[in-house]
Design a protein around this motif. Structure first.
Motif: not given
Length: 213
Positions: A147-148, A151, A154-155, A179, A182-183, A186
């Motif tokens: 997931t990290l 993310a 995506m960024l 990340i 805006r945790s 995700w």
């Protein structure tokens, strides 16, 4: 488990699930899995194995040679993964089976998977046996890393300017901070297990390995 072993498990499951409605969530299927999910333990071979396939243990049959062989191979994988004696039908917890399936890349039947995911989300790790809690934690850590990194990708793709440091290169600290700020996007159920420093180090290794400069 190696990719070849993942593929082997998939082949055995394909044979055993040939006549199973794997994705069914109808009332009868849901009720059957709910009854089993409420149990503290399952018998590993006679109950857990059929449930992983997606069949009520009382109706699980491997009469033809191909199904019998597939069931035997899958059982050996399950027993090895759970460190059980393959010659015994030992008791095992449903969440331990779930953790093994996730680590082995095996998708559980949809209705069963949803039930065990819910139980896992509300049951504190302290309530699990030590070995099971360790397995669950390893799986959660692996899922979190995926997931990290998703993310981070995506960024750097959608907000490249926010991810660049003063030296003009991708900055793992800035990405990690973005990340975490805006945790909820995700990690809606709670903050990640990894610390800010661990996340920064993970992203730094990813940047170095992927050549993001």
């Amino acid at each position: 488990m190696t990719d070849s072993r993942h593929a082997g498990a998939a082949r055995h499951l394909d044979v055993l699930r040939a006549t199973v409605d794997f994705d069914s969530t109808d009332q009868a299927t849901q009720a059957m899995f709910e009854a089993w999910a409420q149990r503290e333990t399952w018998r590993a071979r006679s109950e857990a194995l059929p449930l992983v396939v997606g069949v009520d243990p009382a109706r699980f049959e491997t009469l033809d040679p191909e199904r019998a062989e597939a069931a035997e191979h899958l059982w050996r994988m399950l027993a090895s993964g759970l460190k059980l004696d393959p010659d015994r039908d030992s008791a095992v917890s449903p969440l331990h089976v779930r953790a093994w399936a996730q680590a082995a890349g095996i998708a559980l039947p949809r209705a069963l998977g949803r039930l065990l995911d819910f139980i896992s989300s509300v049951l504190p790790p302290a309530a699990m046996p030590d070995a099971q809690a360790d397995t669950e934690l390893l799986v959660l850590r692996a899922q979190e890393r995926e997931t990290l990194l998703g993310a981070a990708l995506m960024l750097v793709t959608k907000e490249p300017a926010s991810c660049i440091g003063d030296d003009g290169r991708h900055d793992s600290r800035r990405i990690a901070r973005l990340i975490l700020s805006r945790s909820l996007l995700w990690f809606p159920l709670g903050p990640p297990l990894a610390s800010a420093a661990e996340i920064e180090a993970l992203i730094g290794r990813w940047i170095d390995g992927a050549g993001h400069r």
